[in-house]
Motif scaffolding. Structure first.
Motif, short mmCIF file in Angstrom:
data_model
loop_
_atom_site.label_atom_id
_atom_site.label_comp_id
_atom_site.label_asym_id
_atom_site.label_seq_id
_atom_site.Cartn_x
_atom_site.Cartn_y
_atom_site.Cartn_z
N VAL A 18 36.87 -96.80 36.60
CA VAL A 18 37.11 -96.11 37.91
C VAL A 18 38.10 -95.00 37.76
N ILE A 19 37.45 -93.82 38.42
CA ILE A 19 38.45 -92.57 38.10
C ILE A 19 39.32 -92.36 39.29
N ALA A 38 34.58 -106.11 34.06
CA ALA A 38 35.63 -105.53 33.50
C ALA A 38 35.63 -104.40 33.86
N VAL A 39 37.00 -103.91 34.03
CA VAL A 39 37.34 -102.71 35.02
C VAL A 39 38.37 -102.15 34.34
N ASP A 40 38.19 -100.67 34.09
CA ASP A 40 39.40 -99.86 33.80
C ASP A 40 39.70 -98.77 34.98
N LEU A 41 40.89 -98.43 35.06
CA LEU A 41 41.14 -97.66 36.42
C LEU A 41 42.15 -96.40 35.72
N ILE A 42 41.71 -95.16 35.80
CA ILE A 42 42.49 -94.27 35.33
C ILE A 42 42.95 -93.52 36.40
N GLY A 137 48.48 -91.10 34.13
CA GLY A 137 48.57 -89.74 33.55
C GLY A 137 47.62 -89.37 32.81
N THR A 138 46.21 -90.17 33.22
CA THR A 138 45.03 -89.85 32.35
C THR A 138 43.98 -89.20 33.16
N THR A 139 43.39 -88.56 32.48
CA THR A 139 42.03 -87.85 33.28
C THR A 139 40.67 -88.22 32.15
N ALA A 140 39.40 -88.02 32.62
CA ALA A 140 38.33 -88.31 31.89
C ALA A 140 37.98 -86.64 31.65
N GLU A 141 37.82 -86.40 30.37
CA GLU A 141 37.54 -84.96 29.85
C GLU A 141 36.27 -84.67 30.15
N THR A 142 35.64 -85.60 29.45
CA THR A 142 34.13 -85.56 29.38
C THR A 142 33.18 -86.87 29.53
N LEU A 143 32.16 -86.90 30.15
CA LEU A 143 31.24 -87.79 30.46
C LEU A 143 30.00 -87.58 29.88
N GLU A 144 29.38 -88.30 29.19
CA GLU A 144 28.18 -88.08 28.35
C GLU A 144 27.36 -89.37 28.50
N SER A 151 29.68 -92.52 27.68
CA SER A 151 30.72 -92.42 26.91
C SER A 151 31.74 -91.57 27.48
N VAL A 152 32.94 -91.70 27.46
CA VAL A 152 33.78 -91.14 28.13
C VAL A 152 35.28 -90.59 27.27
N ARG A 153 35.37 -89.54 26.99
CA ARG A 153 36.47 -89.02 26.34
C ARG A 153 37.73 -88.45 27.36
N PHE A 154 38.89 -89.20 27.12
CA PHE A 154 40.41 -89.23 27.91
C PHE A 154 40.89 -88.07 27.29
N SER A 155 41.76 -87.75 28.14
CA SER A 155 42.73 -86.57 28.13
C SER A 155 43.68 -86.81 26.89
N ASP A 156 44.09 -88.17 26.76
CA ASP A 156 44.92 -88.49 25.53
C ASP A 156 44.16 -88.57 24.45
N GLY A 157 43.07 -88.41 24.26
CA GLY A 157 42.16 -88.31 22.84
C GLY A 157 41.29 -89.49 22.43
N THR A 158 41.73 -90.45 23.38
CA THR A 158 41.01 -91.74 23.20
C THR A 158 39.55 -91.58 23.77
N SER A 159 38.72 -92.71 23.68
CA SER A 159 37.57 -92.77 24.33
C SER A 159 37.14 -94.23 24.74
N GLY A 160 35.91 -94.09 25.33
CA GLY A 160 35.43 -95.53 25.98
C GLY A 160 34.23 -95.58 26.39
N ARG A 161 33.46 -96.56 26.46
CA ARG A 161 32.04 -96.82 26.82
C ARG A 161 31.89 -97.76 27.99
N TYR A 162 31.11 -97.32 28.93
CA TYR A 162 31.04 -98.18 30.19
C TYR A 162 29.50 -98.23 30.52
N ASP A 163 29.23 -99.09 31.34
CA ASP A 163 28.04 -99.44 31.99
C ASP A 163 27.88 -98.53 33.27
#
Length: 385
Positions: A18-19, A38-42, A137-144, A151-163
């Protein structure tokens, strides 16, 4: 054939990002977590919008969703409920008091006013208690997107994978633009001054004064001790309105109203407590998703607060989407299109009615059937979304 979104493997748990941590993002997070997803919120703001806004008016259909989320008792204890609306002359003379339609059902108040930061605190606490992953304090920089997920790359340099990714990042949604939806919010020609203030003893409902130096001067009780006051005027060039002059500008308009306004006006002194905002319009047509990314709330639609339905529509979006995602249907293109089709007629009705009321004021139409339009729209909202 509809595109099928990635399904969890047998026994697996669907994962959702959830953005945005406003009302709709917080609500959908709690509802999905309750179903075991399983939910992450940024949220872009480090403070999770904790101090943003003066007050908010919640109609019964918003309260219905807050009850579904499980926070109604806290909201009721923190706010101020009332079932009527007053209309006054600019000098404060009460012209009319009428009952407000209970859009959430007879077992809920017609209206509740509360301090917006308090509502945000209640909802963010519910998100934390749900066990969702929260990153501020985190945004989604790219969504592929590909055949298996997002696949999501976050503003802090980390990444995640979501359905699935749910974009709840507001009116100026970066996610909306990133997935190729070109609609953007447009100003309606009106603007509003807002600020919190102590509650005058006699203020027990919203009162609206039409006419005078502004289109509307109104106030809403937000607790036993507080209100928020607002003045609606024709939109100005933003460059002509300096933040350090906000209190002076709002006080200049409010000074010309009677009734409770003289007591309210003496508290309009701190420009940092006054908010100036243009009214905006937005309605994304066709669908609110692209592949595995779907919009909720202000990212999909927005209208002037002439019907006080902005938060209610956003909360309804969260409820309907969560209901569909936690049912027994496949997570496919048809399901996300069904979400849009279930919502769009209702949302369009409110957006168009809100815009029409404002346009009548801009055009100085004196014989407009504002009560009739409001009642027809509110009658529709009594039905479940």
């Amino acid at each position: 054939m509809p595109e099928t979104l990635p399904q969890p493997s047998a026994g697996g748990t669907p994962s959702v990002l959830v953005i945005g941590g406003g009302a709709s993002g917080n609500a959908v997070t709690v509802l999905l977590r309750r179903a075991g997803l399983a939910v992450d919120l940024i949220e872009a703001r480090p403070d999770w919008n904790a101090g943003t806004g003066s007050g908010i008016t919640l109609q019964g259909n918003a309260l219905r969703v807050l009850r579904e989320i499980g926070v109604w008792e806290q909201v009721e204890a923190s706010g101020y409920t009332f079932d009527s609306l007053g209309v006054t002359a600019p000098d404060g003379t009460v012209l009319f008091v009428g009952d407000v339609i209970k859009t959430g059902g007879e077992d809920l108040p017609a209206t509740l006013g509360m301090q917006r930061p308090r509502l945000q605190q209640i909802l963010s606490d519910a998100v934390r208690a749900s066990g969702a992953g929260v990153r501020l304090g985190t945004t989604a920089e790219t969504l592929e997107q590909d055949a298996d997920g997002v696949s999501v790359r976050f503003s802090d340099g980390t990444s995640g994978r979501y359905d699935l990714v749910i974009a709840a990042d507001g009116l100026n949604s970066a996610t909306r633009a990133a997935i190729g939806i070109t609609e953007r919010p447009e100003p309606t020609g009106m603007a509003i001054w807002r600020m919190p203030a102590p509650r005058p003893e006699g203020v027990t409902r919203s009162d609206l004064a039409y006419g005078g130096p502004a289109f509307i001067a109104g106030y809403t009780p937000t607790s036993e001790n507080t209100i928020y006051a607002y003045v609606v005027e024709r939109g100005r060039d933003r460059a002509s309105v300096r933040p350090e002059s906000y209190a002076d500008e709002m006080r200049r308009l409010a000074d010309q109203y009677g009734g409770a306004w003289p007591e309210i006006t003496q508290h309009i002194t701190d420009p940092d407590k006054v908010n100036y905002t243009w009214f905006q319009r937005l309605l994304v047509e066709g669908s609110w998703h692209r592949g595995r990314v779907v919009l909720v709330g202000d990212a999909a639609h927005c209208c002037p607060p002439t019907l006080a339905q902005g938060a209610a529509l956003s909360l309804e979006d969260a409820s309907v989407l969560a209901e569909l995602l936690t049912g027994d249907r496949e997570w496919d293109d048809d399901l996300l299109q069904a979400y849009y089709e279930r919502r769009v007629t209702r949302v369009r009705t409110v957006v168009e009615a809100s815009l029409q009321i404002g346009q009548w004021q801009l055009d100085d139409v004196r014989d407009a059937d504002v009560p009739g339009l409001i009642n027809r729209t509110m009658d529709l909202l009594k039905e479940l979304p």
